[in-house]
Design a protein around this motif. Sequence first.
Motif, PDB file in Angstrom:
ATOM      1  N   TYR A 254       0.978  -1.295  -0.065  1.00  0.00           N
ATOM      2  CA  TYR A 254      -0.138   0.198   0.090  1.00  0.00           C
ATOM      3  C   TYR A 254       0.878   1.293  -0.062  1.00  0.00           C
ATOM      4  O   TYR A 254       1.956   1.103   0.225  1.00  0.00           O
ATOM      5  N   TYR A 255       0.303   2.508   0.034  1.00  0.00           N
ATOM      6  CA  TYR A 255       1.039   3.691  -0.413  1.00  0.00           C
ATOM      7  C   TYR A 255       0.520   4.661   0.604  1.00  0.00           C
ATOM      8  O   TYR A 255      -0.456   4.741   1.285  1.00  0.00           O
ATOM      9  N   MET A 256       1.487   5.619   1.003  1.00  0.00           N
ATOM     10  CA  MET A 256       1.165   6.889   1.704  1.00  0.00           C
ATOM     11  C   MET A 256       1.576   8.137   0.876  1.00  0.00           C
ATOM     12  O   MET A 256       2.601   8.136   0.469  1.00  0.00           O
ATOM     13  N   MET A 257       0.895   9.013   0.862  1.00  0.00           N
ATOM     14  CA  MET A 257       0.915  10.189   0.262  1.00  0.00           C
ATOM     15  C   MET A 257       1.684  11.453   1.059  1.00  0.00           C
ATOM     16  O   MET A 257       1.705  11.282   2.387  1.00  0.00           O
ATOM     17  N   ASP A 258       2.269  12.324   0.321  1.00  0.00           N
ATOM     18  CA  ASP A 258       2.778  13.546   1.039  1.00  0.00           C
ATOM     19  C   ASP A 258       1.605  14.397   1.344  1.00  0.00           C
ATOM     20  O   ASP A 258       0.327  14.213   1.048  1.00  0.00           O
ATOM     21  N   PHE A 259       2.123  15.582   1.652  1.00  0.00           N
ATOM     22  CA  PHE A 259       0.846  16.911   1.929  1.00  0.00           C
ATOM     23  C   PHE A 259       0.339  16.912   0.568  1.00  0.00           C
ATOM     24  O   PHE A 259       0.954  16.948  -0.518  1.00  0.00           O
ATOM     25  N   LEU A 260      -0.890  17.216   0.474  1.00  0.00           N
ATOM     26  CA  LEU A 260      -1.656  17.063  -0.674  1.00  0.00           C
ATOM     27  C   LEU A 260      -1.563  18.673  -1.340  1.00  0.00           C
ATOM     28  O   LEU A 260      -1.388  18.427  -2.604  1.00  0.00           O
ATOM     29  N   TYR A 261      -1.405  19.575  -0.874  1.00  0.00           N
ATOM     30  CA  TYR A 261      -1.478  20.926  -1.573  1.00  0.00           C
ATOM     31  C   TYR A 261      -0.020  21.771  -1.537  1.00  0.00           C
ATOM     32  O   TYR A 261      -0.030  22.784  -2.305  1.00  0.00           O
ATOM     33  N   MET A 646      -2.035  14.441  16.110  1.00  0.00           N
ATOM     34  CA  MET A 646      -2.572  15.863  15.805  1.00  0.00           C
ATOM     35  C   MET A 646      -1.620  16.840  16.521  1.00  0.00           C
ATOM     36  O   MET A 646      -1.484  18.230  15.829  1.00  0.00           O
ATOM     37  N   HIS A 647      -1.011  16.606  17.594  1.00  0.00           N
ATOM     38  CA  HIS A 647      -0.243  17.791  18.290  1.00  0.00           C
ATOM     39  C   HIS A 647       1.160  18.127  17.446  1.00  0.00           C
ATOM     40  O   HIS A 647       1.576  18.934  17.681  1.00  0.00           O
ATOM     41  N   LEU A 648       1.326  17.097  16.487  1.00  0.00           N
ATOM     42  CA  LEU A 648       2.425  17.384  15.577  1.00  0.00           C
ATOM     43  C   LEU A 648       2.413  18.798  14.426  1.00  0.00           C
ATOM     44  O   LEU A 648       3.144  19.079  13.911  1.00  0.00           O
ATOM     45  N   PHE A 649       0.799  18.747  14.229  1.00  0.00           N
ATOM     46  CA  PHE A 649       0.662  19.674  13.126  1.00  0.00           C
ATOM     47  C   PHE A 649      -0.232  20.822  13.600  1.00  0.00           C
ATOM     48  O   PHE A 649      -0.938  20.627  14.587  1.00  0.00           O
ATOM     49  N   ASP A 650      -0.067  22.005  12.952  1.00  0.00           N
ATOM     50  CA  ASP A 650      -0.781  23.168  13.265  1.00  0.00           C
ATOM     51  C   ASP A 650      -1.780  23.330  12.411  1.00  0.00           C
ATOM     52  O   ASP A 650      -1.848  24.301  11.488  1.00  0.00           O
ATOM     53  N   VAL A 651      -2.913  22.667  12.562  1.00  0.00           N
ATOM     54  CA  VAL A 651      -3.944  22.466  11.405  1.00  0.00           C
ATOM     55  C   VAL A 651      -4.580  23.870  11.331  1.00  0.00           C
ATOM     56  O   VAL A 651      -5.245  24.263  10.228  1.00  0.00           O
ATOM     57  N   HIS A 652      -4.688  24.601  12.264  1.00  0.00           N
ATOM     58  CA  HIS A 652      -5.509  25.930  12.241  1.00  0.00           C
ATOM     59  C   HIS A 652      -4.691  27.052  11.374  1.00  0.00           C
ATOM     60  O   HIS A 652      -5.316  27.704  10.893  1.00  0.00           O
ATOM     61  N   ASN A 653      -3.313  27.073  11.762  1.00  0.00           N
ATOM     62  CA  ASN A 653      -2.719  28.089  10.885  1.00  0.00           C
ATOM     63  C   ASN A 653      -1.966  27.409   9.708  1.00  0.00           C
ATOM     64  O   ASN A 653      -1.783  28.401   8.833  1.00  0.00           O
ATOM     65  N   TYR A 654      -2.033  26.266   9.682  1.00  0.00           N
ATOM     66  CA  TYR A 654      -1.235  25.522   8.446  1.00  0.00           C
ATOM     67  C   TYR A 654      -2.437  24.222   8.218  1.00  0.00           C
ATOM     68  O   TYR A 654      -1.734  23.230   8.211  1.00  0.00           O
ATOM     69  N   PRO A 655      -3.380  24.639   7.641  1.00  0.00           N
ATOM     70  CA  PRO A 655      -4.294  23.439   7.289  1.00  0.00           C
ATOM     71  C   PRO A 655      -3.969  22.479   6.451  1.00  0.00           C
ATOM     72  O   PRO A 655      -4.497  21.202   6.389  1.00  0.00           O
ATOM     73  N   ASP A 656      -3.190  22.952   5.363  1.00  0.00           N
ATOM     74  CA  ASP A 656      -3.018  22.114   4.247  1.00  0.00           C
ATOM     75  C   ASP A 656      -1.659  21.492   4.595  1.00  0.00           C
ATOM     76  O   ASP A 656      -1.351  20.391   3.728  1.00  0.00           O
ATOM     77  N   TYR A 657      -1.004  21.344   5.784  1.00  0.00           N
ATOM     78  CA  TYR A 657       0.174  20.705   6.145  1.00  0.00           C
ATOM     79  C   TYR A 657      -0.379  19.454   7.121  1.00  0.00           C
ATOM     80  O   TYR A 657      -0.016  19.123   8.017  1.00  0.00           O
TER      81      TYR A 657
END
Length: 758
Positions: A254-261, A646-657
């Motif tokens: 199976y595969y895993m993708m990078d950031f989409l945008y 989710m603590h590794l990502f700042d989804v509010h300031n960087y929603p695409d990461y």
Amino acid sequence: MAEAHQAVGFRPSLTSDGAEVELSAPVLQEIYLSGLRSWKRHLSRFWNDFLTGVSPASPLSWLFLFSAIQLAWFLQLDPSLGLMEKIKELLPDWGGQHHGLRGVLAAALFASCLWGALIFTLHVALRLLLSYHGWLLEPHGAMSSPTKTWLALVRIFSGRHPMLFSYQRSLPRQPVPSVQDTVRKYLESVRPVLSDEDFDWTAVLAQEFLRLQASLLQWYLRLKSWWASNYVSDWWEEFVYLRSRNPLMVNSNYYMMDFLYVTPTPLQAARAGNAVHALLLYRHRLNRQEIPPTLLMGMRPLCSAQYEKIFNTTRIPGVQKDYIRHLHDSQHVAVFHRGRFFRMGTHSRNSLLSPRALEQQFQRILDDPSPACPHEEHLAALTAAPRGTWAQVRTSLKTQAAEALEAVEGAAFFVSLDAEPAGLTREDPAASLDAYAHALLAGRGHDRWFDKSFTLIVFSNGKLGLSVEHSWADCPISGHMWEFTLATECFQLGYSTDGHCKGHPDPTLPQPQRLQWDLPDQIHSSISLALRGAKILSENVDCHVVPFSLFGKSFIRRCHLSSDSFIQIALQLAHFRDPQCLALFRVAADKHQALLKAAMSGQGVDRHLFALYIVSRFLHLQSPFLTQVHSEQWQLSTSQIPVQQMHLFDVHNYPDYVSSGGGFGPADDHGYGVSYIFMGDGMITFHISSKKSSTKTDSHRLGQHIEDALLDVASLFQAGQHFKRRFRGSGKENSRHRCGFLSRQTGASKASMTSTDF
């Protein structure tokens, strides 16, 4: 990822090395070997725990206990109630000159015995606590007083900072469900998809199985459950994966993708340097058990055994069955670029190379002008061939090119530097995403070493991806590693303003070693045949990625439903397009949650029936019911990729990461493989695959049905009725592109990174 049907063809008269044996008790032999493997793992973890701290205690706790006993002895108190005196009598006299030393040794021995007994008591108590499943039956968001008490006790007995393997020796054994309950649940699950006539016939077979064979097969499973810690896991690994003779590509990996945008840097070598450094940082944390154990719903720890084989692992092909080779350590990666193989060191004087130094080494490989040798370019296609074929060819390859083969199979992981770009493009977002998914799943058939635990793929424009071999672990394990990698290489390591890794190159490093393959003439034709088969398999898979951003997890929560149940039922609706109403939807969602919780507590149907089937084959007992169960072809195979950190990502300031998840091939020639991931609170990405050779499936058509089904289900709730009007009022195709691509530009520009795919 449903591959249990592959167990149908296994030969029950074979030992683990493929030799013929008498029927004198093969099932007892397999049960004995399963228990032996289980106890070996327990002993190895005990030694590792002793070195890093005996959870939930620590070596310091022994020192504290010993000091307390010495202090009590100094105050003429005997906490041992005379046992230390008896221990002193058993110690050598040494001429009476070391009377004080004998006392210290006696205290140390007594402290060690008491310390071990206390730790054993803690483990037993924690195992009993973890056997409680009442919290699973409570409504979502509610917690009763008994469950609160249970959770508090679990945290007390777990210690302050549990490590990755802290719970392993305290986890309860996998329970063997009641065979009557399993058969009943199975019949309930197939009733909606069978005609009345087929269901009646299946029910007759089930009753015959319960009357004739069930009790004997169940007895063997209970025997195994007492001897081994899990009655099904090792058989699942062997008969579903390692004994499968199908190619790994598409069928298993199976595969895993990078950031989409977004892409943090367009420099291929820089992205590879940071990613490899981040992966090896994860391995370092893994070796030190610094990764917290995964907690189910934040409360109940899950088994961490699959983490052990992420790195330094290769699936070695065999004629009858494969085996997994895992090394304790490896300080290099194997790199593939334009048909050439390289051995690239990752450490210098036992320290990990900096990201900038790794980038320098990757750039040297990219700049190397030497051409590929004859047949070397397509050599890796052998790992995409049927396993028996590859096993036979590998025997010759191991003789003629042992050093090069060992450099690849002994690497920490495999890195493929692709010469082509990949990822989302403005010109054709839908087609570019589909091509990206296809490149990760299959590539060109000869540019991935599918035997490695995973291949890191770095495209020419800096886009990343993983191709993961499935037998060593399930997707949440590699997903956890991938989340850490993306967050670390992007937010912790970062890139300079010119797109390079931070830091300075190291000109003293030697050049990466070009591997030399002395390929015998007799395998040239095998490589050509393997490449032809890989291309046919690759061209037959139809991949489609659907980024759905009209709503996500936050809307589903407002409907007071499980997000997984919502998506699963929407997928069923997309597949069958039956009319639904809200009442039926809630009934279906509740049923899905009940089945999910049963599986989480070890009362699921699938693994139990599989294990019963394996025992029946060992005993040569013909069960038409079990044969029918495991010969069924499931047309819709689904899996969620959970975002666990989710603590590794700042989804509010960087929603695409946020990782856009990954996918897998269909389990049936006329079916679909569907994977999905919740990206933050407002988006869901679906990865769909099917076979182009099938006249019954079309990945793009199912993608449209999924979008329609999501909107139809959302419109059942008052809060979601406006989604459908907005989607259809703006035009379906335009809305799909707008919500799946252009609406994300704001988030992409908000993040201060070097470049994007735009």
